[in-house]
Write an enzyme that holds these catalytic residues in place. Structure first.
Site, mmCIF file in Angstrom:
data_model
loop_
_atom_site.group_PDB
_atom_site.id
_atom_site.type_symbol
_atom_site.label_atom_id
_atom_site.label_comp_id
_atom_site.label_asym_id
_atom_site.label_seq_id
_atom_site.Cartn_x
_atom_site.Cartn_y
_atom_site.Cartn_z
ATOM 1 N N GLN A 240 32.088 49.977 -41.710
ATOM 2 C CA GLN A 240 31.956 51.428 -41.589
ATOM 3 C C GLN A 240 31.025 51.845 -40.459
ATOM 4 O O GLN A 240 30.765 53.038 -40.278
ATOM 5 C CB GLN A 240 31.492 52.036 -42.903
ATOM 6 C CG GLN A 240 30.059 51.707 -43.308
ATOM 7 C CD GLN A 240 29.799 52.054 -44.759
ATOM 8 O OE1 GLN A 240 30.375 51.473 -45.675
ATOM 9 N NE2 GLN A 240 28.936 53.035 -44.986
ATOM 10 N N LEU B 17 16.447 51.504 -50.995
ATOM 11 C CA LEU B 17 16.605 52.461 -52.078
ATOM 12 C C LEU B 17 15.470 53.469 -52.139
ATOM 13 O O LEU B 17 14.307 53.138 -51.905
ATOM 14 C CB LEU B 17 16.708 51.710 -53.409
ATOM 15 C CG LEU B 17 17.821 50.659 -53.511
ATOM 16 C CD1 LEU B 17 17.826 50.036 -54.892
ATOM 17 C CD2 LEU B 17 19.187 51.246 -53.175
ATOM 18 N N HIS C 186 18.870 57.233 -54.865
ATOM 19 C CA HIS C 186 19.623 56.112 -55.441
ATOM 20 C C HIS C 186 19.255 55.896 -56.908
ATOM 21 O O HIS C 186 20.121 55.665 -57.757
ATOM 22 C CB HIS C 186 19.319 54.816 -54.675
ATOM 23 C CG HIS C 186 19.776 54.807 -53.255
ATOM 24 N ND1 HIS C 186 18.900 54.859 -52.195
ATOM 25 C CD2 HIS C 186 21.014 54.752 -52.715
ATOM 26 C CE1 HIS C 186 19.585 54.825 -51.065
ATOM 27 N NE2 HIS C 186 20.862 54.763 -51.343
ATOM 28 N N MET D 175 23.838 50.682 -49.983
ATOM 29 C CA MET D 175 23.550 49.816 -48.845
ATOM 30 C C MET D 175 22.067 49.441 -48.812
ATOM 31 O O MET D 175 21.559 48.959 -47.795
ATOM 32 C CB MET D 175 23.967 50.475 -47.535
ATOM 33 C CG MET D 175 25.466 50.635 -47.399
ATOM 34 S SD MET D 175 26.065 50.704 -45.685
ATOM 35 C CE MET D 175 25.155 52.095 -45.046
#
Length: 283
Positions: free
Chosen positions: A57, A29, A33, A26
């Site tokens: 979500q 970063l 990640h 998402m």
């Protein structure tokens, strides 16, 4: 690195690439990640990353609008990691019509722990991941173990739908003081950031008590959980749960399973101020 938002254009670029390795994110970063990007390269080529803040979500009172979006900085980090394609769809690209079809994980796995405190969360996660898999069609996909329950749910979804995608787990990356790296750490104030490593310390203390319990069966699992929750609460945290579960299916652990040497995992979610942090520790 190619930056693509259109699904058909993505498929055109990946046509004939049957070893693609995929890391969905998402954005915002961090080193956690980036470690997944490096792990992805070990298992396939080319490496494809995605950045998409998935509305499905997020609950009605959660941080969808304020979730940190740092696209330009993210692009620079991915370029340094040698990522081949960044798939960065808009909502219009990924959901051109309202997403009426959803993937609903089984209640015994999707409605516990995170699912209990964030109703519908895993339905949104599974739906977007399945759709991203359809877009990228990777050979492998990499997910971090910090989101332990999410990793298990996605792995089982891939298995039950017979998806031709191997799910690879990436170890949790931590700051020097032990705090698990997370995009939401940026919400913490200076004082909260200094307190935040206590969450992992609480997990380590639980692990020590559980290991001691193997030798001296003097306490119950539930008593250890309650003590840990109370200890965090006294420090000003708002714990949602500290739970000792079986690694195999996240069902509650028992003293008998502990004595039998079953692999266990401690999972926690707690708010520090307005920031909700999660973590876990395997036993």
């Amino acid at each position: 690195m190619k930056i693509i938002s259109d699904i058909q254009e993505l498929r055109d670029h990946l046509r004939g690439q049957n070893r693609a390795s995929f890391v969905p994110t998402m954005g915002n970063l961090h080193e956690g990640h980036l470690s997944l990007m490096r792990l992805a390269r070990q298992h396939g080529d080319p490496v494809v990353a995605s950045i998409f803040v998935n509305r499905l979500q997020f609950g009605p009172n959660e941080d969808f609008d304020s979730y940190p979006r740092t696209m330009q900085a993210d692009i620079e980090k991915l370029e340094k990691e040698g990522v081949y394609i960044l798939f960065a769809p808009t909502e219009r690209d990924l959901y051109p019509q309202p997403q009426e079809y959803r993937v609903d994980p089984p209640q015994q796995l999707g409605d516990i722990l995170e699912g209990e405190f964030r109703p519908g969360f895993f339905k949104g996660v599974c739906t977007v991941v399945l759709k991203l898999f359809s877009c990228v069609q990777p050979k492998v996909a990499v997910f971090g173990k910090k989101d332990y329950q999410q990793l298990m749910i996605i792995r089982r979804m891939a298995n039950q739908f017979a998806l031709p995608v191997d799910i690879i787990p990436g170890e949790t990356i931590r700051a020097e003081d032990g705090l698990a790296l997370s995009s939401r750490n940026s919400y913490l104030s200076v004082e909260e950031r200094a307190e935040a490593p206590e969450l992992q310390k609480a997990l380590k203390a639980v692990r020590e008590r559980v290991i001691q319990l193997r030798d001296r069966n003097t306490q119950s699992i539930s008593e250890i959980e309650k003590e840990a929750i109370d200890s965090l609460a006294k420090r000003g945290w708002q714990p949602d749960y500290i739970a000792i579960r079986q690694q195999s299916d996240l069902a509650p652990a028992s003293n008998e399973q502990l004595q039998a040497g079953k692999p266990l995992v401690i999972l926690t979610a707690a708010k520090l101020g307005k920031t909700r942090l999660i973590d876990n520790l395997e036993i």
